[in-house]
Design an enzyme around this catalytic site. Structure first.
Site, short mmCIF file in Angstrom:
data_model
loop_
_atom_site.label_atom_id
_atom_site.label_comp_id
_atom_site.label_asym_id
_atom_site.label_seq_id
_atom_site.Cartn_x
_atom_site.Cartn_y
_atom_site.Cartn_z
N ARG A 105 21.38 -52.43 26.06
CA ARG A 105 21.53 -51.75 24.75
C ARG A 105 20.97 -50.33 24.75
NH1 ARG A 105 20.13 -56.92 22.89
NH2 ARG A 105 21.97 -58.04 22.15
N LYS A 127 27.53 -35.97 24.88
CA LYS A 127 28.81 -36.70 24.98
C LYS A 127 28.87 -37.31 26.38
CE LYS A 127 31.94 -34.22 21.88
NZ LYS A 127 33.18 -33.42 21.81
N LYS A 207 24.93 -23.50 23.55
CA LYS A 207 25.61 -24.78 23.32
C LYS A 207 24.65 -25.76 22.64
CE LYS A 207 28.25 -28.68 24.73
NZ LYS A 207 28.99 -29.51 25.66
N GLU A 217 30.01 -33.70 15.71
CA GLU A 217 31.25 -32.92 15.61
C GLU A 217 31.98 -33.09 14.29
OE1 GLU A 217 33.21 -32.60 19.40
OE2 GLU A 217 35.08 -32.04 18.45
N ARG A 221 30.34 -27.92 15.62
CA ARG A 221 30.56 -28.25 17.04
C ARG A 221 32.03 -28.06 17.46
NH1 ARG A 221 27.90 -33.20 20.61
NH2 ARG A 221 28.80 -32.50 22.56
N ASN A 225 35.59 -26.09 21.03
CA ASN A 225 36.94 -26.37 21.53
C ASN A 225 37.78 -25.11 21.68
OD1 ASN A 225 36.59 -29.12 21.75
ND2 ASN A 225 37.10 -29.46 19.60
N HIS A 228 40.71 -24.88 24.04
CA HIS A 228 40.94 -26.20 24.60
C HIS A 228 42.22 -26.89 24.13
CE1 HIS A 228 37.09 -25.69 26.43
NE2 HIS A 228 37.15 -26.88 27.00
N HIS A 232 44.32 -28.22 27.14
CA HIS A 232 44.73 -29.61 27.36
C HIS A 232 46.24 -29.70 27.56
CE1 HIS A 232 40.79 -30.91 25.29
NE2 HIS A 232 40.63 -30.83 26.60
N HIS A 247 40.26 -27.37 35.18
CA HIS A 247 40.00 -27.34 33.74
C HIS A 247 39.60 -25.92 33.30
CE1 HIS A 247 38.79 -28.55 29.77
NE2 HIS A 247 37.56 -28.09 29.97
N1 LIG Z 1 30.32 -34.64 28.39
C1 LIG Z 1 30.79 -33.46 28.05
O1 LIG Z 1 30.47 -32.89 27.01
C2 LIG Z 1 31.75 -32.80 28.99
C3 LIG Z 1 32.09 -31.45 28.78
C4 LIG Z 1 32.94 -30.85 29.72
C5 LIG Z 1 33.42 -31.57 30.79
N2 LIG Z 1 33.09 -32.88 30.93
C6 LIG Z 1 33.57 -33.67 32.07
O2 LIG Z 1 33.04 -33.10 33.26
C7 LIG Z 1 33.93 -33.35 34.34
C8 LIG Z 1 34.11 -32.08 35.11
O3 LIG Z 1 32.83 -31.63 35.52
P1 LIG Z 1 32.61 -30.76 36.84
O4 LIG Z 1 33.55 -29.64 36.89
O5 LIG Z 1 31.16 -30.54 36.91
O6 LIG Z 1 33.20 -31.75 37.93
P2 LIG Z 1 32.70 -32.75 39.03
O7 LIG Z 1 31.58 -33.58 38.64
O8 LIG Z 1 33.96 -33.40 39.47
O9 LIG Z 1 32.31 -31.76 40.21
C9 LIG Z 1 33.28 -30.96 40.83
C10 LIG Z 1 33.29 -31.15 42.35
O10 LIG Z 1 32.16 -30.51 42.90
C11 LIG Z 1 31.38 -31.42 43.68
N3 LIG Z 1 30.01 -30.93 43.51
C12 LIG Z 1 29.20 -31.03 42.45
N4 LIG Z 1 28.10 -30.27 42.61
C13 LIG Z 1 28.21 -29.69 43.81
C14 LIG Z 1 27.41 -28.78 44.56
N5 LIG Z 1 26.28 -28.27 44.03
N6 LIG Z 1 27.81 -28.44 45.79
C15 LIG Z 1 28.98 -28.90 46.30
N7 LIG Z 1 29.81 -29.71 45.64
C16 LIG Z 1 29.42 -30.11 44.42
C17 LIG Z 1 31.72 -32.75 43.14
O11 LIG Z 1 31.51 -33.77 44.09
C18 LIG Z 1 33.20 -32.59 42.81
O12 LIG Z 1 33.98 -32.73 43.98
C19 LIG Z 1 35.21 -33.89 33.74
O13 LIG Z 1 35.28 -35.27 33.99
C20 LIG Z 1 35.06 -33.63 32.25
O14 LIG Z 1 35.72 -34.60 31.46
C21 LIG Z 1 32.25 -33.49 30.06
ZN LIG Z 2 36.05 -27.60 28.63
#
Ligand SMILES: NC(=O)c1ccc[n+]([C@@H]2O[C@H](COP(=O)([O-])OP(=O)(O)OC[C@H]3O[C@@H](n4cnc5c(N)ncnc54)[C@H](O)[C@@H]3O)[C@@H](O)[C@H]2O)c1
Ligand SMILES: [Zn+2]
Length: 336
Positions: A105, A127, A207, A217, A221, A225, A228, A232, A247
């Site tokens: 939980r 999030k 942020k 949101e 908040r 977007n 975005h 998307h 992205h």
């Molecule tokens: N929770 C939220 O508010 C929120 C906001 C924006 C995005 N997201 C989510 O975040 C994800 C994208 O995040 P991201 O771009 O960080 O992607 P990710 O976690 O996929 O990382 C990108 C790539 O870089 C690699 N990597 C990470 N750190 C590294 C480093 N220091 N050196 C070498 N390689 C490294 C990872 O293994 C991966 O292959 C999506 O799933 C998206 O939905 C969430």
């Molecule tokens: Zn984004």
């Protein structure tokens, strides 16, 4: 008002140790691509009881992986005092935060993001969640981490394209904040990575302030977007056509489309779209969307049906100011 979000930073990963003093049940969830960073944290923090490596991929960002994490926590004997510490990009922090938030939980979690996108966006705001079939981030909760620790040094191994993806979100955040810091960020990033730690901390705080004022949101908040709705749609189109667009690249193109729409509607100050195009381009981001506006409108309309609401467009007016307008995706076509 929501609660203050805790953002901390350090020159090295070892500087996270004081934040974890007295914690005796830390369980690390880390991206196997940054096992070196996990090793540095384990070396500096005495209370690590266990660690779980994950393969960070969008296909693996599922409930199955969350269950696997929960099972690993159970097998390792994690109880209600446990603290899950995520080390990795947005995929890792989303997965670990969600698993922690439902395990027994809910146990506490904290983030050490290792991508620029994670440091200025994904690891801040609480999030968390996973994909459900083809739907991104369909399952999740909003639960704030204990802290987010920012260390620009972790980016030294991040591939350039992933880095630039984060630059788009960083510029977006400063564009929402104010003209002075937005201008400073553009000048700095167009020259390279010097001064990055300060920019990351600044954007993360912006942020955190926006989220702190509206954690669930309902209003403020939604500004985050910016770009975005278009992004998307661009990502949907890219997937449909088998194109490779990150992205952040989609967000960059999306912000420019939003600026053009905003100018056409008479909301943005004159020349904003051209100025943003020059700024984002100078920071190495793509600025021209390869798809016709009609295809994007179709993708948005499908999304709109899925949500049952009008599409709320976040439209830049000038650096520091946006307007939010509900619009019919097909009606915006003439403006683009
Ligand atoms: N929770 C939220 O508010 C929120 C906001 C924006 C995005 N997201 C989510 O975040 C994800 C994208 O995040 P991201 O771009 O960080 O992607 P990710 O976690 O996929 O990382 C990108 C790539 O870089 C690699 N990597 C990470 N750190 C590294 C480093 N220091 N050196 C070498 N390689 C490294 C990872 O293994 C991966 O292959 C999506 O799933 C998206 O939905 C969430
Ligand atoms: Zn984004």
């Amino acid at each position: 008002m929501g609660k203050e979000l805790t953002i901390r930073s350090g020159k090295t990963l070892a500087e996270v140790a004081p934040l974890l003093e007295g914690e005796e049940e830390i369980f690390l969830v880390y991206d196997e691509n940054v096992s070196w960073a996990a090793a540095e944290v384990i070396g500096a923090v005495p209370g690590v009881r266990g660690s779980i490596a994950i393969d960070a991929s969008e296909q693996g960002k599922t409930m199955d992986t969350v269950l696997l994490l929960c099972r690993s926590l159970l097998e390792a004997g994690a109880d209600r005092k446990a603290l899950v510490l995520a080390v990795g990009g947005g995929i890792t922090t989303d997965l670990a935060g969600f698993a922690a938030s439902i395990y027994k939980r809910g146990v506490r979690y904290a983030n050490i993001p290792t991508t620029l996108l994670g440091q200025v966006d994904a690891a801040i705001g609480g999030k968390t969640g996973v994909n459900l079939d083809a739907y991104k981030n369909m399952l999740g909760v909003i639960v704030q981490p204990q802290f987010t620790f920012l260390c620009a040094d972790t980016l030294k191994t991040l591939p350039e394209r992933d880095f630039r993806s984060g630059v788009a979100e960083l510029l977006k955040t400063f564009l929402l904040s104010d003209a002075v810091r937005y201008g400073r960020a553009v000048r700095s990033l167009s020259r390279g990575r010097r001064g990055l730690q300060g920019l990351i901390l600044g954007a993360a705080r912006v942020k955190a302030r926006i989220v702190g004022a509206d954690p669930y949101e309902h209003g403020e908040r939604r500004k985050l977007n910016l770009g975005h709705t278009f992004a998307h749609a661009i990502e949907h189109e890219a997937q449909r056509r088998g194109d490779d667009i990150t992205h952040g690249e989609a967000v960059s193109m999306g912000i420019l489309l939003a600026a053009r729409l905003s100018e056409a509607l008479g909301l943005a100050e004159n020349g904003l779209a051209e100025r943003l195009k020059a700024d984002f381009g100078a920071c190495g981001l793509p600025v021209d969307c390869p798809y016709p506006a009609g295809d994007l409108a179709e993708a948005m309309a499908r999304d709109k049906k899925a949500e049952g609401d009008a599409v709320a467009f976040v439209l830049p007016v000038r650096p520091g100011t946006v307007a939010i307008r509900p619009l019919d995706p097909h009606e915006i076509l003439e403006s683009l």
